[in-house]
Design an enzyme around this catalytic site. Structure first.
Site, mmCIF file in Angstrom:
data_model
loop_
_atom_site.group_PDB
_atom_site.id
_atom_site.type_symbol
_atom_site.label_atom_id
_atom_site.label_comp_id
_atom_site.label_asym_id
_atom_site.label_seq_id
_atom_site.Cartn_x
_atom_site.Cartn_y
_atom_site.Cartn_z
ATOM 1 N N MET A 26 0.841 -1.203 0.000
ATOM 2 C CA MET A 26 0.000 0.000 0.000
ATOM 3 C C MET A 26 0.874 1.250 0.000
ATOM 4 O O MET A 26 1.587 1.522 0.966
ATOM 5 C CB MET A 26 -0.930 -0.012 1.210
ATOM 6 C CG MET A 26 -1.882 -1.202 1.245
ATOM 7 S SD MET A 26 -3.034 -1.134 2.649
ATOM 8 C CE MET A 26 -4.063 0.277 2.203
ATOM 9 N N CYS A 119 13.440 0.572 -7.914
ATOM 10 C CA CYS A 119 12.685 0.436 -6.671
ATOM 11 C C CYS A 119 11.837 -0.831 -6.696
ATOM 12 O O CYS A 119 11.794 -1.592 -5.729
ATOM 13 C CB CYS A 119 11.804 1.664 -6.455
ATOM 14 S SG CYS A 119 10.853 1.631 -4.923
ATOM 15 N N CYS A 216 9.450 9.981 -6.661
ATOM 16 C CA CYS A 216 8.963 10.285 -5.312
ATOM 17 C C CYS A 216 9.931 11.118 -4.486
ATOM 18 O O CYS A 216 9.513 11.959 -3.692
ATOM 19 C CB CYS A 216 8.620 8.989 -4.586
ATOM 20 S SG CYS A 216 10.025 7.882 -4.257
#
Length: 379
Positions: A26, A119, A216
């Site tokens: 999540m 990632c 990010c």
């Protein structure tokens, strides 16, 4: 709109949903929240896990990020709303070592890296996946827009139904072993609107949350500022040089430029448009030239992850389609294996702006299957 929910276990296990533990990765966004809510609604034993990947303070101030700050709070709130456990794991050091440091070093080396792929490869589908196994999960589900389909020789990776949302370019390095354990419940949906409709139906607090943008850990897309912070003193000025040898101007650092760039070169007053055609890091030069110099037909590729049924080196040539940038459609090509992990890719139609550090992803021509891919390098 509901996801497809057959009477048998929808995740492919021969047992009741209540006896099937699913770890849901999540990020705090609408996609992974819908996956978690839907699986919980189906009766699965859902465990939500969120990775804290970088500094809380910086993340709280940045909108459109993921895996930090307000996003952790949003993921936790969805878990509370839907009644399943949720854990936050501090992966900041792992993320820095496996993703951020390579990102900085690649840019300083004249490449244009794609940290989102690293990632997935080195953190989410490696360490997090092992954590899911440690939690005795039967599988791990994510909110990625890609499809996992059962083939004659095991699970296959396929593009998402909605081509505009397809994330296969960022997931080419998923291994067959990882694919056995992973599930992508959103891959067959016709559009992002369908996902948001489901979020609204479940009453999720993130139903109207904007999608994450950019990388990010890079505020406002300013790569150079991040690299200068990570590697102080490493960015040096140099010359902007025409391919014919003429010095046209100066720059404050090679990292401010990318292959194919036209705007913002700081060399106005020339009659013909010029593009960045090469970054010479050793000599601190940005090489510019006419657009035709960007045209590339032969692309060297290494670190190949192969997802075909036959061994990669079992043929002299593979006739596939490839993507050399995430925003471009696949183009037909001939992939010639040089070893199990290296190849020469010949594009049948030359591409402009092929850049070292980007991925070259292999697709079935005229179909949806992904056959893996690798990393473009300088040769």
């Amino acid at each position: 709109m509901a996801l497809d929910t057959p009477k048998t276990n929808s995740l492919g296990f021969a047992k009741a949903p209540a006896d099937t533990r699913v770890v849901v990765a999540m990020s705090g966004g609408v996609d992974s929240s819908v996956v978690a809510a839907h699986l919980a609604d189906q009766g699965y034993d859902v465990v939500g896990v969120t990775l804290q990947l970088y500094d809380h303070g910086a993340a709280l101030a940045k909108k459109g990020a993921c895996c930090a700050g307000i996003d952790i709070h949003d993921a936790r709130r969805v878990a509370e709303e839907r009644g399943f456990p949720h854990y936050v794991l501090d992966y900041e050091n792992i993320f820095k070592d496996a993703v951020i440091d390579e990102f900085a070093d690649s840019y300083l080396g004249g490449a244009t890296p794609v940290p989102c792929i690293r990632c997935n490869e080195r953190v989410k589908f490696k360490d997090l996946l092992e954590t899911a196994r440690d939690l005795d999960a039967d599988c791990m589900a994510t909110g990625h827009y890609i499809q996992r389909k059962d083939g004659p020789d095991g699970p296959e990776l396929h593009s998402a139904e909605d081509a505009s949302r397809d994330q296969s370019y960022f997931l080419f390095s998923t291994t067959p072993e990882q694919l056995e354990f992973l599930r992508f419940p959103l891959g067959h949906l016709p559009s992002k609107d369908a996902t948001r409709e489901m979020a609204a139906e479940y009453g999720l607090s993130v139903a109207d949350k904007p999608d994450s943008q950019d990388i990010c850990f890079v505020p406002d897309g300013n790569y150079a500022a991040v690299i200068e912070k990570l590697r102080p003193g490493s960015v040096e000025p140099g010359e902007i040089v025409h391919a014919d040898g003429r010095v046209l101007g100066t720059h404050t650092g090679v990292i401010h430029y990318t292959i194919g760039q036209r705007r913002g070169l700081g060399i106005g007053g020339l009659s013909d448009p010029l593009y960045v055609v090469k970054l010479d890091v050793e000599n601190r030069q940005v090489i510019v030239g006419p657009r035709e110099m960007l045209s590339t037909r032969i692309v060297p590729v290494r670190e190949i992850n192969w997802l075909g049924n036959e061994p990669f080196t079992s043929r002299e040539e593979w006739h596939l389609s490839v993507k050399v940038r995430s925003t471009r459609p696949p183009r037909e090509a001939v992939v010639r294996p040089l070893s199990e992990t290296t190849a020469e890719v010949e594009l049948l139609s030359p591409e402009d702006g092929v850049s070292p550090g980007q991925a070259c992803v292999f697709y079935e021509t005229g179909g949806s299957r992904i056959f893996g891919g690798g990393w473009i390098w300088k040769g």
